[in-house]
Design an enzyme around this catalytic site. Structure first.
Site, PDB file in Angstrom:
ATOM      1  N   ASP A 221     -23.577   2.305  32.244  1.00 40.78           N
ATOM      2  CA  ASP A 221     -23.015   0.717  32.329  1.00 40.78           C
ATOM      3  C   ASP A 221     -23.032   0.395  30.796  1.00 40.78           C
ATOM      4  O   ASP A 221     -23.019   1.342  30.005  1.00 40.78           O
ATOM      5  CB  ASP A 221     -23.754  -0.041  33.406  1.00 40.78           C
ATOM      6  CG  ASP A 221     -22.875  -1.154  33.689  1.00 40.78           C
ATOM      7  OD1 ASP A 221     -22.162  -1.938  32.716  1.00 40.78           O
ATOM      8  OD2 ASP A 221     -22.753  -1.317  34.858  1.00 40.78           O
ATOM      9  N   HIS A 244     -20.358   1.699  28.715  1.00 42.02           N
ATOM     10  CA  HIS A 244     -19.167   0.752  28.813  1.00 42.02           C
ATOM     11  C   HIS A 244     -19.244  -0.021  27.692  1.00 42.02           C
ATOM     12  O   HIS A 244     -18.233  -1.099  27.839  1.00 42.02           O
ATOM     13  CB  HIS A 244     -19.597  -0.042  29.977  1.00 42.02           C
ATOM     14  CG  HIS A 244     -19.260   0.552  31.443  1.00 42.02           C
ATOM     15  ND1 HIS A 244     -19.190   0.011  32.581  1.00 42.02           N
ATOM     16  CD2 HIS A 244     -19.146   1.835  31.435  1.00 42.02           C
ATOM     17  CE1 HIS A 244     -19.044   1.062  33.532  1.00 42.02           C
ATOM     18  NE2 HIS A 244     -18.782   1.957  32.972  1.00 42.02           N
TER      19      HIS A 244
END
Ligand SMILES: *[C@@H]1O[C@H](CO)[C@@H](O)[C@H](O)[C@H]1NC(C)=O
Ligand SMILES: *[C@@H]1O[C@H](CO)[C@@H](O)[C@H](O)[C@H]1NC(C)=O
Length: 395
Positions: A221, A244
């Site tokens: 993430d 991310h």
């Protein structure tokens, strides 16, 4: 010719004495093995760690907790709260702290290792192994699973130093700094697979004076996520990917929300990440804001969304359709940003209709897609550009 050997020798000696003074803890040391911890990876050593913490906090002189090499199973929650010791407490870790393999044991707790309301704690070295694989499999299979614990959390604390620590395979977030002041993290390594769910590297919220430097983050993430109430945050010399990206947000989910202000992100390399520098807010009314942000000296290697402001975040289209973000974004500078985009749109500023982005500055930005200039797309965004800017901005 005068030999400089004696000088070299003396400087080396001084260096050795100095570095030993740095590494050797002053005051009293509590070794977890002497308190009953077993470096075998399978005997629960939670009690020895808690006993070491209590002993260090009960000491009137500065105290260190020493974790020798080996794998130490901490099969419960470690909770270090208000500490009587007015001196710094140092954790010197040469070994590995291993979380329980069964995710049901810690999966509903907020943090596996938590410090709350402490002043002056240093963690130096060591590996935290969150053993998150079982929980990720459960989540990826769409089964009903607990949310998972953050590996290391600091809450309502100040004057914290974390250096040379490695965090592996957390169930959920790796490190969370919440409600803290003056936290310096240096030389960390965070590692989890690119497809591991919700394994953000470092999350900061409601905190001021946090610094993250010389750190490498590969995860599933956000490498670093910056939540509401983050001010005076400094991020420097970070490598991110897979992951991310570095994200301010999601913000503006709540109507009454603290803003994010004075954030510097410099000398960062993003490699094969979903985003590079991102600001993300819910498409909902909110009093939140984002201002005085600098993204500087950044290299993008095959990044899907290198520069992105998304003010229409509305996952699962629940609770926001048809609404507009109330978060005001202003004074965001992108300076000296180079590299490659993995999609044709490398710059996307999708701002709020009622609170348009203001003071967006692009300076020396060069982003290509398949060896050609990439594209830019702007909605409700105003600002300036200077120097070479490719793609030419749409501000
Ligand atoms: C912004 O934050 C930095 C630390 O990251 C701090 O040194 C500086 O004083 C802050 N600037 C303002 C105007 O508060
Ligand atoms: C908004 O939030 C702040 C901090 O969380 C709180 O102090 C304040 O009372 C809240 N204001 C309203 C109108 O709810």
């Amino acid at each position: 010719m005068i030999s400089n050997k004696p000088i070299l020798f003396i400087s080396a000696l001084i260096l050795i004495i100095y570095s030993q003074a740095q590494a050797k803890p002053r005051g009293v040391t509590f070794d977890v093995v002497q308190l009953g911890a077993k470096p075998d990876g399978k005997t629960d050593s939670s009690k020895a760690f808690m006993d070491a913490w209590k002993a260090a906090c009960g000491s009137v002189v500065s105290a260190s907790i020493y974790v020798p090499p080996g794998r130490f199973l901490v099969n419960g929650l470690f909770f270090g709260d208000r500490c009587e010791n007015k001196n710094n407490v140092l954790f010197r870790i040469d070994g590995v702290l291993v979380a329980p393999e069964d995710f049901q044991v810690t999966g509903t707790a907020a943090n596996w290792i938590e410090f709350r309301e402490v002043d002056g704690v240093t963690i130096s070295g060591g590996i935290l192994d969150g053993q998150g694989i079982g929980l990720w499999d459960c989540k990826l299979a769409g089964e009903s699973c607990p949310p998972g614990a953050t590996t290391l959390g600091f809450t309502a604390s100040k004057n914290i130093r974390i250096k040379g620590l490695t965090s592996l395979n957390s169930q959920m977030f790796h490190i969370v700094v919440n409600g803290c002041e003056n936290v310096k993290m240096d030389g960390l390594e965070v590692s989890a697979p690119g497809n591991s769910p919700n394994t953000d590297g470092i999350h900061v919220q409601f905190s001021s004076g946090v610094r993250i430097s010389n750190t490498k983050i590969s995860t599933g993430d956000d490498c670093i996520s910056i939540g509401a109430g983050s001010t005076n945050l400094w991020i420097e010399n970070v490598a991110c990917g897979p992951g991310h990206g570095i994200s301010i947000g999601s913000l503006g989910k709540e109507l009454n929300e603290s803003g994010v202000e004075n954030v510097t992100v410099k000398t960062v390399t993003f490699s094969d990440t979903q985003n590079g520098a991102r600001i993300k807010t819910w498409g909902r009314p909110s009093s939140g804001f984002v201002k005085n942000i600098l993204f500087q000296h950044i290299i993008m290697n095959n990044v899907q969304n290198p520069l992105v402001i998304d003010q229409n975040y509305c996952p699962s289209k629940k609770g926001c359709p048809g609404q507009i973000s109330g978060v005001k974004i202003s004074d965001v500078t992108y300076q000296d940003i180079h590299g490659t985009s993995a999609t044709d749109v490398a710059v996307k500023f999708d701002c709020s209709k009622t609170e348009p982005c203001e003071g967006i500055k692009l300076e020396k930005v060069e982003l290509t897609y398949r060896s050609r200039p990439a594209e830019a797309s702007c909605t409700n965004a105003a600002g300036t550009e200077s120097g070479i800017v490719v793609p030419s901005s749409c501000l």
